[in-house]
Design a protein around this motif. Structure first.
Motif, PDB file in Angstrom:
ATOM      1  N   SER A  53      -7.325   1.229   1.589  1.00 18.39           N
ATOM      2  CA  SER A  53      -8.561   1.664   0.970  1.00 18.39           C
ATOM      3  C   SER A  53      -9.666   0.687   1.346  1.00 18.39           C
ATOM      4  N   PRO A  54     -10.783   1.118   1.877  1.00 16.90           N
ATOM      5  CA  PRO A  54     -11.080   2.520   2.199  1.00 16.90           C
ATOM      6  C   PRO A  54     -10.366   2.947   3.466  1.00 16.90           C
ATOM      7  N   SER A  55     -10.020   4.208   3.523  1.00 15.24           N
ATOM      8  CA  SER A  55      -9.271   4.737   4.653  1.00 15.24           C
ATOM      9  C   SER A  55     -10.209   5.476   5.595  1.00 15.24           C
ATOM     10  N   PRO A  56      -9.959   5.378   6.890  1.00 16.94           N
ATOM     11  CA  PRO A  56     -10.795   6.118   7.841  1.00 16.94           C
ATOM     12  C   PRO A  56     -10.534   7.616   7.823  1.00 16.94           C
ATOM     13  N   ARG A  57      -9.504   8.052   7.092  1.00 11.74           N
ATOM     14  CA  ARG A  57      -9.173   9.480   7.066  1.00 11.74           C
ATOM     15  C   ARG A  57     -10.039  10.215   6.088  1.00 11.74           C
ATOM     16  N   GLY A  61       0.804  -1.208   0.000  1.00  8.27           N
ATOM     17  CA  GLY A  61       0.000   0.000   0.000  1.00  8.27           C
ATOM     18  C   GLY A  61       0.841   1.264   0.000  1.00  8.27           C
ATOM     19  N   LEU A  62       0.212   2.349   0.416  1.00  7.36           N
ATOM     20  CA  LEU A  62       0.831   3.669   0.426  1.00  7.36           C
ATOM     21  C   LEU A  62       1.182   4.053   1.858  1.00  7.36           C
ATOM     22  N   TYR A  63       2.429   4.442   2.068  1.00 15.06           N
ATOM     23  CA  TYR A  63       2.891   4.878   3.381  1.00 15.06           C
ATOM     24  C   TYR A  63       3.160   6.366   3.363  1.00 15.06           C
ATOM     25  N   GLN A  64       2.900   6.990   4.521  1.00 11.70           N
ATOM     26  CA  GLN A  64       3.265   8.387   4.737  1.00 11.70           C
ATOM     27  C   GLN A  64       4.278   8.400   5.877  1.00 11.70           C
ATOM     28  N   PHE A  65       5.476   8.941   5.606  1.00  8.18           N
ATOM     29  CA  PHE A  65       6.524   9.000   6.626  1.00  8.18           C
ATOM     30  C   PHE A  65       6.842  10.454   6.902  1.00  8.18           C
ATOM     31  N   ASN A  66       6.712  10.861   8.176  1.00  8.71           N
ATOM     32  CA  ASN A  66       6.984  12.231   8.570  1.00  8.71           C
ATOM     33  C   ASN A  66       8.485  12.385   8.793  1.00  8.71           C
ATOM     34  N   LEU A  67       9.141  13.185   7.968  1.00  8.78           N
ATOM     35  CA  LEU A  67      10.591  13.357   8.056  1.00  8.78           C
ATOM     36  C   LEU A  67      11.019  14.191   9.262  1.00  8.78           C
ATOM     37  N   ASP A  68      10.063  14.884   9.888  1.00  9.38           N
ATOM     38  CA  ASP A  68      10.396  15.686  11.066  1.00  9.38           C
ATOM     39  C   ASP A  68      10.383  14.871  12.357  1.00  9.38           C
ATOM     40  N   ASN A  69       9.409  13.952  12.485  1.00 12.11           N
ATOM     41  CA  ASN A  69       9.311  13.201  13.747  1.00 12.11           C
ATOM     42  C   ASN A  69       9.416  11.683  13.579  1.00 12.11           C
ATOM     43  N   ASN A  70       9.686  11.217  12.354  1.00 10.62           N
ATOM     44  CA  ASN A  70       9.892   9.792  12.044  1.00 10.62           C
ATOM     45  C   ASN A  70       8.676   8.918  12.304  1.00 10.62           C
ATOM     46  N   SER A  71       7.484   9.499  12.271  1.00 13.01           N
ATOM     47  CA  SER A  71       6.276   8.686  12.410  1.00 13.01           C
ATOM     48  C   SER A  71       5.846   8.177  11.044  1.00 13.01           C
ATOM     49  N   CYS A  72       5.161   7.038  11.043  1.00 13.31           N
ATOM     50  CA  CYS A  72       4.784   6.398   9.789  1.00 13.31           C
ATOM     51  C   CYS A  72       3.325   5.957   9.851  1.00 13.31           C
ATOM     52  N   LEU A  73       2.578   6.202   8.769  1.00  8.15           N
ATOM     53  CA  LEU A  73       1.190   5.770   8.652  1.00  8.15           C
ATOM     54  C   LEU A  73       1.032   4.955   7.384  1.00  8.15           C
ATOM     55  N   LEU A  74       0.214   3.915   7.453  1.00  2.69           N
ATOM     56  CA  LEU A  74      -0.143   3.140   6.269  1.00  2.69           C
ATOM     57  C   LEU A  74      -1.542   3.529   5.837  1.00  2.69           C
ATOM     58  N   TYR A  75      -1.700   3.886   4.572  1.00  2.00           N
ATOM     59  CA  TYR A  75      -3.012   4.209   4.015  1.00  2.00           C
ATOM     60  C   TYR A  75      -3.529   2.998   3.279  1.00  2.00           C
TER      61      TYR A  75
END
Length: 172
Positions: free
Chosen positions: A168-172, A152-166
């Protein structure tokens, strides 16, 4: 004789020339002559998956067996070396972060460039169950978006090193 190429990637440089990467290597359409020609170098007669501007006169060429730094002025080129000694890694995509840091989507995870050498981006690797990465993008919020082969698609925050997996369907 005419040659049909499969355009895999293209890049319009600051001088107006169009660089085309294909299954047959690197080509250019010269803005002044509108002439389309192949760049005659045996070592880059590879499937070029992406082209990106690097500094003023260089291009990065992502190929099926590594990353090449190509000088647009004299057509010299060199393969960028891996710090960890890896070989034959496929390069699929590139992104430049807010601090001019480079990231590369590869068949072995996300790599970054430091001192003209490639390093595995270790901070991210533990978050990814599958290291085969197709796409990478860094947005204006310093978020890296990573498209994987099967997870799937990951979002990685380069400032705090947190990671989310997106998913489908996404709750966001």
């Amino acid at each position: 004789s005419e040659m049909c190429i499969r355009d895999r990637s293209s890049y319009l440089d600051s001088t107006g020339n169009l660089w085309v990467g294909s299954s047959k290597g690197l080509h250019i359409i010269d803005k002044n002559t509108e002439y389309f020609r192949k760049i005659a170098t045996k070592s880059i007669n590879k499937f070029i998956k992406f082209i990106a501007q690097y500094r003023e006169k260089f291009l990065f060429l992502g190929t099926g067996d590594g990353l090449i730094k190509f000088d647009t002025n004299n057509q010299n080129h060199e393969k960028i070396l891996y710090n960890e000694g890896h070989t034959n890694i496929q390069f699929h995509d590139s992104a430049q972060g807010l601090n001019n840091q480079w990231f590369f989507a590869t068949s072995n995870g996300v790599y970054t460039l430091r001192d003209e050498k490639l390093f595995v981006y270790e901070v991210l690797q533990s978050h990814l169950p599958n290291k085969y990465i197709h796409t990478v993008h860094v947005d204006s919020n310093n978020l890296m978006w990573i498209g994987t082969a099967s997870e799937g698609l990951y979002q990685f925050n380069l400032d705090n090193n947190s990671c989310l997996l997106y998913t489908s369907p996404s709750p966001r």
